[in-house]
Design a protein around this motif. Sequence first.
Motif, PDB file in Angstrom:
ATOM      1  N   LYS A 126      48.643  39.220  50.737  1.00  0.00           N
ATOM      2  CA  LYS A 126      48.492  40.525  50.272  1.00  0.00           C
ATOM      3  C   LYS A 126      49.494  40.794  49.257  1.00  0.00           C
ATOM      4  CE  LYS A 126      46.593  44.620  50.478  1.00  0.00           C
ATOM      5  NZ  LYS A 126      47.355  45.311  49.558  1.00  0.00           N
ATOM      6  N   GLU A 127      50.914  40.628  49.288  1.00  0.00           N
ATOM      7  CA  GLU A 127      51.719  40.900  48.203  1.00  0.00           C
ATOM      8  C   GLU A 127      51.409  40.055  46.940  1.00  0.00           C
ATOM      9  OE1 GLU A 127      55.783  40.716  49.225  1.00  0.00           O
ATOM     10  OE2 GLU A 127      55.700  41.819  51.030  1.00  0.00           O
ATOM     11  N   ALA A 128      51.107  38.836  47.370  1.00  0.00           N
ATOM     12  CA  ALA A 128      50.411  38.008  46.057  1.00  0.00           C
ATOM     13  C   ALA A 128      49.291  38.690  45.315  1.00  0.00           C
ATOM     14  CB  ALA A 128      50.280  36.517  46.834  1.00  0.00           C
ATOM     15  N   ALA A 129      48.472  39.144  46.078  1.00  0.00           N
ATOM     16  CA  ALA A 129      47.172  39.492  45.566  1.00  0.00           C
ATOM     17  C   ALA A 129      47.323  40.865  44.729  1.00  0.00           C
ATOM     18  CB  ALA A 129      46.208  39.967  46.563  1.00  0.00           C
ATOM     19  N   ASP A 130      48.410  41.748  45.224  1.00  0.00           N
ATOM     20  CA  ASP A 130      48.719  43.070  44.706  1.00  0.00           C
ATOM     21  C   ASP A 130      49.480  42.591  43.178  1.00  0.00           C
ATOM     22  OD1 ASP A 130      47.899  44.398  46.561  1.00  0.00           O
ATOM     23  OD2 ASP A 130      49.815  44.806  47.586  1.00  0.00           O
ATOM     24  N   ASP A 131      50.453  41.664  43.307  1.00  0.00           N
ATOM     25  CA  ASP A 131      51.154  40.950  41.973  1.00  0.00           C
ATOM     26  C   ASP A 131      50.139  40.792  40.866  1.00  0.00           C
ATOM     27  OD1 ASP A 131      53.434  41.975  42.405  1.00  0.00           O
ATOM     28  OD2 ASP A 131      54.555  39.963  42.914  1.00  0.00           O
ATOM     29  N   CYS A 132      49.102  40.095  41.225  1.00  0.00           N
ATOM     30  CA  CYS A 132      48.033  39.380  40.687  1.00  0.00           C
ATOM     31  C   CYS A 132      47.257  40.606  39.881  1.00  0.00           C
ATOM     32  CB  CYS A 132      47.139  38.465  41.380  1.00  0.00           C
ATOM     33  SG  CYS A 132      47.583  37.112  41.769  1.00  0.00           S
ATOM     34  N   THR A 133      47.072  41.630  40.701  1.00  0.00           N
ATOM     35  CA  THR A 133      46.448  42.979  39.897  1.00  0.00           C
ATOM     36  C   THR A 133      47.326  43.590  39.067  1.00  0.00           C
ATOM     37  OG1 THR A 133      45.263  43.210  42.400  1.00  0.00           O
ATOM     38  CG2 THR A 133      45.561  45.189  40.673  1.00  0.00           C
ATOM     39  N   LYS A 134      48.572  43.511  39.405  1.00  0.00           N
ATOM     40  CA  LYS A 134      49.507  44.083  38.209  1.00  0.00           C
ATOM     41  C   LYS A 134      49.536  42.975  36.880  1.00  0.00           C
ATOM     42  CE  LYS A 134      52.640  46.018  41.607  1.00  0.00           C
ATOM     43  NZ  LYS A 134      53.731  46.019  42.490  1.00  0.00           N
ATOM     44  N   ALA A 135      49.545  41.996  37.235  1.00  0.00           N
ATOM     45  CA  ALA A 135      49.543  40.982  35.903  1.00  0.00           C
ATOM     46  C   ALA A 135      48.124  41.203  35.040  1.00  0.00           C
ATOM     47  CB  ALA A 135      49.615  39.442  36.600  1.00  0.00           C
ATOM     48  N   ILE A 136      47.079  41.156  35.897  1.00  0.00           N
ATOM     49  CA  ILE A 136      45.595  41.590  35.302  1.00  0.00           C
ATOM     50  C   ILE A 136      45.857  42.712  34.601  1.00  0.00           C
ATOM     51  CG2 ILE A 136      43.281  41.948  35.624  1.00  0.00           C
ATOM     52  CD1 ILE A 136      43.525  39.768  37.943  1.00  0.00           C
ATOM     53  N   GLU A 137      46.411  43.820  34.979  1.00  0.00           N
ATOM     54  CA  GLU A 137      46.521  45.344  34.469  1.00  0.00           C
ATOM     55  C   GLU A 137      47.176  44.944  33.132  1.00  0.00           C
ATOM     56  OE1 GLU A 137      48.410  47.751  37.438  1.00  0.00           O
ATOM     57  OE2 GLU A 137      46.544  48.098  38.476  1.00  0.00           O
ATOM     58  N   LEU A 138      48.142  44.162  32.805  1.00  0.00           N
ATOM     59  CA  LEU A 138      49.031  44.196  31.630  1.00  0.00           C
ATOM     60  C   LEU A 138      48.397  43.264  30.712  1.00  0.00           C
ATOM     61  CD1 LEU A 138      52.513  43.723  32.967  1.00  0.00           C
ATOM     62  CD2 LEU A 138      51.582  45.599  31.830  1.00  0.00           C
ATOM     63  N   ASP A 139      47.166  42.217  31.153  1.00  0.00           N
ATOM     64  CA  ASP A 139      46.560  41.368  30.482  1.00  0.00           C
ATOM     65  C   ASP A 139      45.035  40.984  31.099  1.00  0.00           C
ATOM     66  OD1 ASP A 139      45.589  39.134  28.877  1.00  0.00           O
ATOM     67  OD2 ASP A 139      47.164  37.810  29.417  1.00  0.00           O
ATOM     68  N   GLU A 140      44.251  41.548  30.649  1.00  0.00           N
ATOM     69  CA  GLU A 140      42.577  41.528  31.308  1.00  0.00           C
ATOM     70  C   GLU A 140      42.200  40.400  31.180  1.00  0.00           C
ATOM     71  OE1 GLU A 140      40.477  43.854  27.912  1.00  0.00           O
ATOM     72  OE2 GLU A 140      40.739  44.851  29.740  1.00  0.00           O
ATOM     73  N   ASN A 141      42.765  39.503  30.295  1.00  0.00           N
ATOM     74  CA  ASN A 141      42.051  38.175  30.079  1.00  0.00           C
ATOM     75  C   ASN A 141      42.962  36.890  30.744  1.00  0.00           C
ATOM     76  OD1 ASN A 141      39.794  39.148  28.594  1.00  0.00           O
ATOM     77  ND2 ASN A 141      41.079  39.632  27.018  1.00  0.00           N
ATOM     78  N   TYR A 142      43.836  37.311  31.670  1.00  0.00           N
ATOM     79  CA  TYR A 142      44.833  36.342  32.272  1.00  0.00           C
ATOM     80  C   TYR A 142      43.941  35.368  33.365  1.00  0.00           C
ATOM     81  CZ  TYR A 142      49.401  34.558  33.713  1.00  0.00           C
ATOM     82  OH  TYR A 142      50.225  33.808  33.924  1.00  0.00           O
TER      83      TYR A 142
END
Length: 357
Positions: A217-233
């Motif tokens: 769950k924490e991993a998924a949340d961090d991925c969401t934060k990564a995508i918020e900063l770079d929507e094409n990641y």
Amino acid sequence: MKALNSYTDAINLCPTCAAYYGNRAATYMMLNKYKDALEDARHSVRLDKNFLKGYMREAKCHLALGETAAAARCYEKILEFEPGNTVAKAEYETSNLVQKFEGLAETDFEKGDYRRVVFYMDRCLEKCPACARFKVKKGECLAFLGRYQEAQEIAKLKAKLLNAKKEEGNTAFRGGKLDEAYRLYTEALQIDPNNKFTNSKLYNNRATVSAKLGKVKEAADDCTKAIELDENYVKAYLRRAKCYMDLEQYEDAVRDYEKVCKMDKNKENSRLLQDAKLELKKSKRKDYYKILGITKNASNDEIKKAYKKRALVHHPDVDPNQIFQTFFGGGGPGFFGGGPGFHQQSGFPGGFSFQFG
């Protein structure tokens, strides 16, 4: 460098000698390599808990790096051994003074009094010359004051510090030191919140660590934060989709894999999307194993016990053994009979399922 090489040779010959590590720590300090010195000083006191010079060098390194609370703890330890140690007393007071200056600087920063913050940071850096945190804070305030050339020099330090911390995390991860990698990535994320590109990578890296630690769950949340900063990641979408699959959130996984295929449609990504769609379709069927609270590789005896327990919940006034005999007495494929309440359905042993009244 000659002294450094000599102490390293001595350590290789006698790796359990605390004094050798202490001496190499002192040499690193002379070269302003305080992190390397700190590591050796710590190791020296692990080898010999009464090695006073080791504690002293550890304390000095902490202070130089601006880790004042850790420095204070070391000086307190020294003063337990030698209450009259005047050097330890003076430097203990210095560490407390730096903590006080840092607190005053934070208060003034919130008030917008950037000149005073610069003043306090300069006082801190006099005692903690290797503290990047104090230099960065000073640089921010110089920029607010319009002293851009000075601020730019410090901004370059921030970028170097961020990349260096990221690489430390990568090295720890490659070495299998997952907890350390997680800590280093977290520290890196605190250095420059405005560096979206690098921080996106850091969130994805930390997500990878969390997934390996079983914190899906924490991993998924961090991925969401990564995508918020770079929507094409793409890597972040792939990592999050895998997390969603593990969490059995198949609709979310399908959505992420569809996004990935739009950005990078290849054979592997297409296969992942089809697998996710298949799992989503299967998830919409009744899972009788889940209803009984058992795994899909449960034995016949485990299934019988689970059924009796479930039957007792739905028919509390009836003997579960009687219910079981009524429904299962005839045996049959996978031990299930065809009694009342049963109909043929794939996905359960023998092709039968059950209904509770």
